[in-house]
Motif scaffolding. Structure first.
Motif, mmCIF file in Angstrom:
data_model
loop_
_atom_site.group_PDB
_atom_site.id
_atom_site.type_symbol
_atom_site.label_atom_id
_atom_site.label_comp_id
_atom_site.label_asym_id
_atom_site.label_seq_id
_atom_site.Cartn_x
_atom_site.Cartn_y
_atom_site.Cartn_z
ATOM 1 N N VAL B 24 0.834 -1.201 0.000
ATOM 2 C CA VAL B 24 0.000 0.000 0.000
ATOM 3 C C VAL B 24 0.869 1.251 0.000
ATOM 4 C CG1 VAL B 24 -1.632 1.358 1.371
ATOM 5 C CG2 VAL B 24 -2.056 -1.058 0.985
ATOM 6 N N SER B 25 1.917 1.281 0.869
ATOM 7 C CA SER B 25 2.724 2.491 0.959
ATOM 8 C C SER B 25 3.477 2.743 -0.338
ATOM 9 C CB SER B 25 3.687 2.413 2.141
ATOM 10 O OG SER B 25 4.636 1.394 1.908
ATOM 11 N N ALA B 26 3.798 1.670 -1.061
ATOM 12 C CA ALA B 26 4.524 1.844 -2.319
ATOM 13 C C ALA B 26 3.680 2.568 -3.359
ATOM 14 C CB ALA B 26 4.948 0.479 -2.860
ATOM 15 N N ALA B 27 2.379 2.367 -3.322
ATOM 16 C CA ALA B 27 1.514 2.947 -4.330
ATOM 17 C C ALA B 27 0.767 4.174 -3.821
ATOM 18 C CB ALA B 27 0.512 1.899 -4.796
ATOM 19 N N ALA B 28 0.980 4.528 -2.562
ATOM 20 C CA ALA B 28 0.129 5.546 -1.931
ATOM 21 C C ALA B 28 0.224 6.910 -2.592
ATOM 22 C CB ALA B 28 0.511 5.680 -0.463
ATOM 23 N N HIS B 29 -0.914 7.505 -2.865
ATOM 24 C CA HIS B 29 -0.948 8.860 -3.383
ATOM 25 C C HIS B 29 -1.461 9.837 -2.343
ATOM 26 C CE1 HIS B 29 -0.728 7.291 -7.728
ATOM 27 N NE2 HIS B 29 0.450 7.574 -7.250
ATOM 28 N N HIS B 30 -1.932 9.323 -1.220
ATOM 29 C CA HIS B 30 -2.235 10.187 -0.089
ATOM 30 C C HIS B 30 -0.918 10.324 0.663
ATOM 31 C CE1 HIS B 30 -6.496 9.889 -0.808
ATOM 32 N NE2 HIS B 30 -6.350 8.589 -0.956
ATOM 33 N N GLY B 31 -0.760 11.431 1.364
ATOM 34 C CA GLY B 31 0.498 11.606 2.077
ATOM 35 C C GLY B 31 1.616 11.868 1.092
ATOM 36 N N TRP B 32 2.842 11.696 1.553
ATOM 37 C CA TRP B 32 3.987 12.095 0.735
ATOM 38 C C TRP B 32 4.932 10.943 0.442
ATOM 39 C CZ3 TRP B 32 3.850 17.133 -0.903
ATOM 40 C CH2 TRP B 32 2.904 17.945 -0.256
ATOM 41 N N SER B 33 4.596 9.748 0.929
ATOM 42 C CA SER B 33 5.530 8.630 0.806
ATOM 43 C C SER B 33 5.846 8.266 -0.637
ATOM 44 C CB SER B 33 4.958 7.405 1.527
ATOM 45 O OG SER B 33 3.736 7.031 0.926
#
Lengths: 161, 129
Positions: B24-33
């Motif tokens: 999830v964090s790899a594809a996340a477009h919410h936030g800045w990760s």
């Protein structure tokens, strides 16, 4: 399905007055969003409990078909909540979501889950006379246990693709 | 034996949760990760404006390629002064922020946008000094 008729329809949906209001709202959107999460969480939990009961892996159910029946009514209520909150969230940016791959996969899986439920309902009617679930009904339960969490995941990925 | 199987179940559940979080964090477009750390500047022509939930976006045409510029949630974006009245399709825009880590993906998250000579800081605390 893709092309201008769908695009025209979803663009019309976006222009509806209550949809425009939700699009710009500060409080309503997070509330609808939270209710959607509540609905989905309840639904998936209930579905897993029903399926485990059908498979005979939920000791509390005691192999009683009435238990699964009671939970199924609750699950339908949870689904109604998820649907009632999901539709307005879809509507505010329908032209975007209608072409989102995660959203499309989610709708496809929902359709499969619906067909799976219909098949199970037919088999369940037989189980009433025969006193137990057939292997086919149990296969439906196993498929259901895979489908609903997958639907949840697809939903989460709508915002990330 | 019961304790062992419970522990094994917890381990399995933990493993699944880790994999889910990582993907999830790899594809996340919410936030800045999902963005690069360094600031990035994009200049182009606005081809689409969306100010609404869950967050506002601009589509920016840069030499024929359409970039998706993500802004803040609507409350924050309009509080910064950026509303549907201050910009229109066809306007020149400069967006400053962080671009996607995926170099082929035309997507960025803006902290500041400049349109018609006005500057709008949608994430004031992140604006480069």
């Amino acid at each position: 399905m893709d092309g201008s008729p769908l695009l025209a329809l979803v663009t019309e949906i976006e222009r509806l007055t209550p949809v425009e209001a939700l699009k710009a709202s500060f409080i309503a959107y997070p509330l609808v969003n939270a209710a959607h999460i509540f609905g989905i969480g309840s639904l998936v939990t209930l579905v897993l409990m029903i399926d485990l009961a059908v498979l005979g892996r939920l000791p509390a159910a005691g192999g009683d078909r009435a238990f699964a029946g009671t939970l199924r009514r609750l699950a339908l209520g949870a689904f109604a909540l998820a649907l009632a909150t999901g539709l307005p969230m879809f509507a505010i940016r329908a032209s975007e979501y209608a072409f989102n791959p995660a959203f499309r996969l989610k709708m496809l899986l929902l359709l499969v889950a619906g067909i799976n439920l219909a098949i199970f309902a037919l088999l369940d009617r037989k189980a009433r006379t025969e006193g137990g679930y057939q292997a086919a009904a149990k296969a439906c339960a196993i498929l259901s246990m895979a489908l609903w969490p997958a639907i949840l995941l697809c939903g989460r990925f709508i915002g990330f693709i | 034996m019961a304790l062992f199987s419970r522990r094994a179940a917890l381990k399995t559940a933990g493993g699944i949760a880790m994999i889910a979080l990582m993907s999830v964090s790899a594809a996340a477009h919410h936030g800045w990760s999902w963005t690069e750390d360094g600031f990035f500047e994009l200049k182009g022509t606005i081809s689409g404006i969306y100010i609404g939930n869950p967050h506002a976006t601009l589509d920016v045409d840069v030499e024929g390629e359409t970039w998706r510029v993500e802004l803040a949630p609507p409350s924050r974006t309009t509080a910064a002064g950026f509303t549907e009245e201050v910009a229109a399709v066809g306007d020149e825009v400069t967006a400053i922020g962080n671009r996607s880590r995926e170099s082929t993906e035309p997507r960025m998250k803006a902290v500041r946008i400049v349109v018609r000579g006005e500057t709008y800081d949608v994430y004031p605390y992140r604006v480069p000094s």
